[in-house]
Design a protein around this motif. Structure first.
Motif, PDB file in Angstrom:
ATOM      1  N   LYS A 119       0.831  -1.207   0.000  1.00  0.00           N
ATOM      2  CA  LYS A 119       0.000   0.000   0.000  1.00  0.00           C
ATOM      3  C   LYS A 119       0.868   1.260   0.000  1.00  0.00           C
ATOM      4  N   GLY A 120       0.533   2.195  -0.893  1.00  0.00           N
ATOM      5  CA  GLY A 120       1.239   3.469  -0.933  1.00  0.00           C
ATOM      6  C   GLY A 120       2.463   3.493  -1.820  1.00  0.00           C
ATOM      7  N   LYS A 121       2.922   2.331  -2.287  1.00  0.00           N
ATOM      8  CA  LYS A 121       4.071   2.311  -3.190  1.00  0.00           C
ATOM      9  C   LYS A 121       3.696   2.977  -4.513  1.00  0.00           C
ATOM     10  N   THR A 122       4.716   3.328  -5.288  1.00  0.00           N
ATOM     11  CA  THR A 122       4.487   4.088  -6.519  1.00  0.00           C
ATOM     12  C   THR A 122       4.533   3.205  -7.757  1.00  0.00           C
ATOM     13  N   ILE A 123       3.621   3.477  -8.701  1.00  0.00           N
ATOM     14  CA  ILE A 123       3.613   2.766  -9.978  1.00  0.00           C
ATOM     15  C   ILE A 123       3.527   3.778 -11.113  1.00  0.00           C
ATOM     16  N   LEU A 124       4.351   3.580 -12.126  1.00  0.00           N
ATOM     17  CA  LEU A 124       4.329   4.396 -13.334  1.00  0.00           C
ATOM     18  C   LEU A 124       3.675   3.576 -14.439  1.00  0.00           C
ATOM     19  N   ILE A 125       2.569   4.081 -14.985  1.00  0.00           N
ATOM     20  CA  ILE A 125       1.813   3.369 -16.016  1.00  0.00           C
ATOM     21  C   ILE A 125       2.012   4.078 -17.348  1.00  0.00           C
ATOM     22  N   ILE A 126       2.677   3.402 -18.281  1.00  0.00           N
ATOM     23  CA  ILE A 126       2.948   3.981 -19.593  1.00  0.00           C
ATOM     24  C   ILE A 126       1.767   3.704 -20.521  1.00  0.00           C
ATOM     25  N   GLY A 127       1.117   4.792 -20.993  1.00  0.00           N
ATOM     26  CA  GLY A 127      -0.057   4.639 -21.848  1.00  0.00           C
ATOM     27  C   GLY A 127      -1.331   4.575 -21.039  1.00  0.00           C
ATOM     28  N   GLN A 161      -7.208   2.164 -12.616  1.00  0.00           N
ATOM     29  CA  GLN A 161      -8.261   1.914 -11.621  1.00  0.00           C
ATOM     30  C   GLN A 161      -7.875   0.804 -10.655  1.00  0.00           C
ATOM     31  N   LEU A 162      -7.354  -0.301 -11.188  1.00  0.00           N
ATOM     32  CA  LEU A 162      -6.981  -1.422 -10.319  1.00  0.00           C
ATOM     33  C   LEU A 162      -5.801  -1.064  -9.421  1.00  0.00           C
ATOM     34  N   ALA A 163      -4.822  -0.335  -9.980  1.00  0.00           N
ATOM     35  CA  ALA A 163      -3.652   0.050  -9.187  1.00  0.00           C
ATOM     36  C   ALA A 163      -4.040   0.985  -8.052  1.00  0.00           C
ATOM     37  N   LYS A 164      -4.986   1.878  -8.320  1.00  0.00           N
ATOM     38  CA  LYS A 164      -5.392   2.864  -7.314  1.00  0.00           C
ATOM     39  C   LYS A 164      -6.392   2.291  -6.321  1.00  0.00           C
ATOM     40  N   LYS A 165      -7.440   1.641  -6.837  1.00  0.00           N
ATOM     41  CA  LYS A 165      -8.584   1.292  -6.006  1.00  0.00           C
ATOM     42  C   LYS A 165      -8.532  -0.120  -5.425  1.00  0.00           C
ATOM     43  N   VAL A 166      -7.714  -0.979  -6.016  1.00  0.00           N
ATOM     44  CA  VAL A 166      -7.570  -2.341  -5.481  1.00  0.00           C
ATOM     45  C   VAL A 166      -6.193  -2.544  -4.849  1.00  0.00           C
ATOM     46  N   ALA A 167      -5.136  -2.110  -5.553  1.00  0.00           N
ATOM     47  CA  ALA A 167      -3.777  -2.311  -5.039  1.00  0.00           C
ATOM     48  C   ALA A 167      -3.336  -1.221  -4.069  1.00  0.00           C
ATOM     49  N   ASN A 168      -4.104  -0.122  -3.983  1.00  0.00           N
ATOM     50  CA  ASN A 168      -3.795   0.962  -3.042  1.00  0.00           C
ATOM     51  C   ASN A 168      -2.439   1.625  -3.306  1.00  0.00           C
ATOM     52  N   LEU A 169      -2.088   1.794  -4.583  1.00  0.00           N
ATOM     53  CA  LEU A 169      -0.815   2.390  -4.944  1.00  0.00           C
ATOM     54  C   LEU A 169      -0.958   3.875  -5.259  1.00  0.00           C
ATOM     55  N   THR A 170       0.169   4.586  -5.256  1.00  0.00           N
ATOM     56  CA  THR A 170       0.234   5.948  -5.773  1.00  0.00           C
ATOM     57  C   THR A 170       0.488   5.832  -7.271  1.00  0.00           C
ATOM     58  N   VAL A 171      -0.425   6.349  -8.076  1.00  0.00           N
ATOM     59  CA  VAL A 171      -0.405   6.098  -9.515  1.00  0.00           C
ATOM     60  C   VAL A 171       0.060   7.314 -10.308  1.00  0.00           C
ATOM     61  N   ILE A 172       1.117   7.091 -11.109  1.00  0.00           N
ATOM     62  CA  ILE A 172       1.589   8.086 -12.081  1.00  0.00           C
ATOM     63  C   ILE A 172       1.314   7.494 -13.460  1.00  0.00           C
ATOM     64  N   ALA A 173       0.542   8.193 -14.271  1.00  0.00           N
ATOM     65  CA  ALA A 173       0.228   7.707 -15.620  1.00  0.00           C
ATOM     66  C   ALA A 173       0.825   8.650 -16.654  1.00  0.00           C
ATOM     67  N   ASP A 183      -3.091   9.678  -9.710  1.00  0.00           N
ATOM     68  CA  ASP A 183      -2.699  10.758  -8.800  1.00  0.00           C
ATOM     69  C   ASP A 183      -1.918  11.837  -9.533  1.00  0.00           C
ATOM     70  N   PHE A 184      -1.126  11.408 -10.510  1.00  0.00           N
ATOM     71  CA  PHE A 184      -0.315  12.327 -11.309  1.00  0.00           C
ATOM     72  C   PHE A 184      -0.359  11.871 -12.763  1.00  0.00           C
ATOM     73  N   VAL A 185      -0.297  12.810 -13.691  1.00  0.00           N
ATOM     74  CA  VAL A 185      -0.204  12.477 -15.113  1.00  0.00           C
ATOM     75  C   VAL A 185       0.972  13.255 -15.693  1.00  0.00           C
ATOM     76  N   VAL A 186       1.877  12.538 -16.359  1.00  0.00           N
ATOM     77  CA  VAL A 186       3.053  13.162 -16.969  1.00  0.00           C
ATOM     78  C   VAL A 186       3.053  12.882 -18.469  1.00  0.00           C
ATOM     79  N   LYS A 187       3.825  13.657 -19.200  1.00  0.00           N
ATOM     80  CA  LYS A 187       3.924  13.460 -20.647  1.00  0.00           C
ATOM     81  C   LYS A 187       4.899  12.342 -20.969  1.00  0.00           C
ATOM     82  N   HIS A 188       4.698  11.736 -22.158  1.00  0.00           N
ATOM     83  CA  HIS A 188       5.555  10.622 -22.583  1.00  0.00           C
ATOM     84  C   HIS A 188       7.001  11.081 -22.808  1.00  0.00           C
ATOM     85  N   LYS A 189       7.144  12.258 -23.410  1.00  0.00           N
ATOM     86  CA  LYS A 189       8.484  12.732 -23.756  1.00  0.00           C
ATOM     87  C   LYS A 189       9.226  13.194 -22.502  1.00  0.00           C
TER      88      LYS A 189
END
Length: 337
Positions: free
Chosen positions: A150-158, A169-181, A198-204
């Motif tokens: 819980k609370g660990k960070t995940i970066l989701i590409i795409g 949704q699963l990373a945030k609401k089921v896995a309880n992670l901090t989500v960067i997409a 939680d955060f959205v960043v650009k691909h480049k």
């Protein structure tokens, strides 16, 4: 029965890129369900196979693709014990067998789940393949533990794509992670936020983008775009003893040795592995789909449907594939019969 398929791999604009034809209604085997299909969705695997399966030859019998469906069980095999005639079901199917772009389809009961009661057919049809892929990469491959991690960070590409949308949704609401997409346009950025990022960043300039929001490194990275394009950024951004997962098809080798110093684990995910190889745990897809149905019905997660066409005809499949091939779609596209 009516079906839609192709005999030759043609550009989607071509008149014969999809054709309508009549074929024999299939008969279920011992472990199979015969499903009368109500709605399907399209996925990148659809157009990739359409573009390559008959590139150098003309098929004698049209190939039926499609790996997402909602329908009603019309008949069952003699060994079926999880479903009965009349049940509403949803599933992604088996890539080695005839697809869902037909009025009827047979599918092994072990990879079928109950249709979410709260969703319309088109809303449910877009969920199986992407939900299975996202669930498997997070919980079966990387083996994230919602309590321990819980609370660990995940970066989701795409993040705005079909798999990315449900992975957020699963990373945030089921896995309880901090989500960067990641997203590249204002509308896809907004979509990712709506899914729960939680955060959205650009691909480049991915490294700079992630560090600009306050994260030097992340615990997990899942790639739904192109592992080659982002590999050097992954190596830099992943924490020691972290995990990287990918569903993309690299055209060049990736240097796994670069992960050794940090003892980082790399995981491939292909949703069709269990059905292709008839693995001992094939039944897990039945269980996962039922969990997804429960999560949809209790409001924990929501459908990722963004666009729908009504009518089982070649023109609607051409429209859906054109949109998907543009690379600019957000969420999922459904076709109702």
């Amino acid at each position: 029965m009516k079906a839609i398929g192709f005999k030759k791999s043609l550009p989607i604009e071509d008149q014969d890129s999809f054709i309508e034809f009549e074929t024999v209604k299939p008969i279920p085997g011992a472990n199979d369900l015969l499903v009368k299909i109500q709605a399907v969705s399209v996925n990148p695997v659809d157009y990739k196979i359409r573009q390559s399966a008959a590139k150098n030859n003309v098929l004698e019998t049209p190939k039926i693709i499609g790996w997402d469906a909602v329908g009603i069980v019309e008949a069952i095999g003699e060994k079926v014990n999880r479903f009965k005639v009349g049940d509403e079901v949803f599933y992604a199917g088996d890539i080695t067998k005839s697809g869902s772009n037909a009025e009827y389809q047979i599918v092994d009961e072990r990879i079928v789940g109950r249709k979410p009661k709260s969703l319309q057919a088109k809303e449910a049809a877009v969920m199986p393949l992407t939900s299975l892929t996202a669930w498997e990469i997070l919980f079966d491959r990387i083996r994230i533990n919602p309590e321990k991690d819980k609370g660990k960070t995940i970066l989701i590409i795409g993040g705005a794509g079909g798999v990315g949308s449900i992975a957020i949704q699963l990373a945030k609401k089921v896995a309880n992670l901090t989500v960067i997409a990641t997203a590249s346009r204002p509308e896809s950025t907004e979509w990712c936020k709506q899914q729960g990022a939680d955060f959205v960043v650009k691909h480049k300039n991915l490294i700079d983008e992630v560090r600009a929001i306050g994260f030097q490194q992340v615990d997990y990275i899942v790639d739904f775009v192109d592992v080659n394009q982002y590999w050097s950024a992954f190596v830099e951004l992943i924490k020691p003893q972290g995990h990287i997962g990918s569903i993309s098809d690299p055209v060049e080798s990736v240097n796994i040795r670069q992960l050794k110093g940090k003892s980082v684990s790399f995981h491939w995910e292909l949703m069709f592995t269990r059905s292709m190889f008839q693995t001992e745990d094939m039944i897990e897809q039945h269980h996962i789909l039922n969990k997804i149905a429960d999560l949809l019905d209790n409001g924990t997660i929501k459908t990722t449907l963004e666009e729908a066409f009504t009518g089982f005809n070649a023109e609607n499949f051409k429209k859906a594939h054109q949109l998907l091939e543009s690379g600019k779609t957000i969420g999922k596209i459904a076709i109702t019969f």
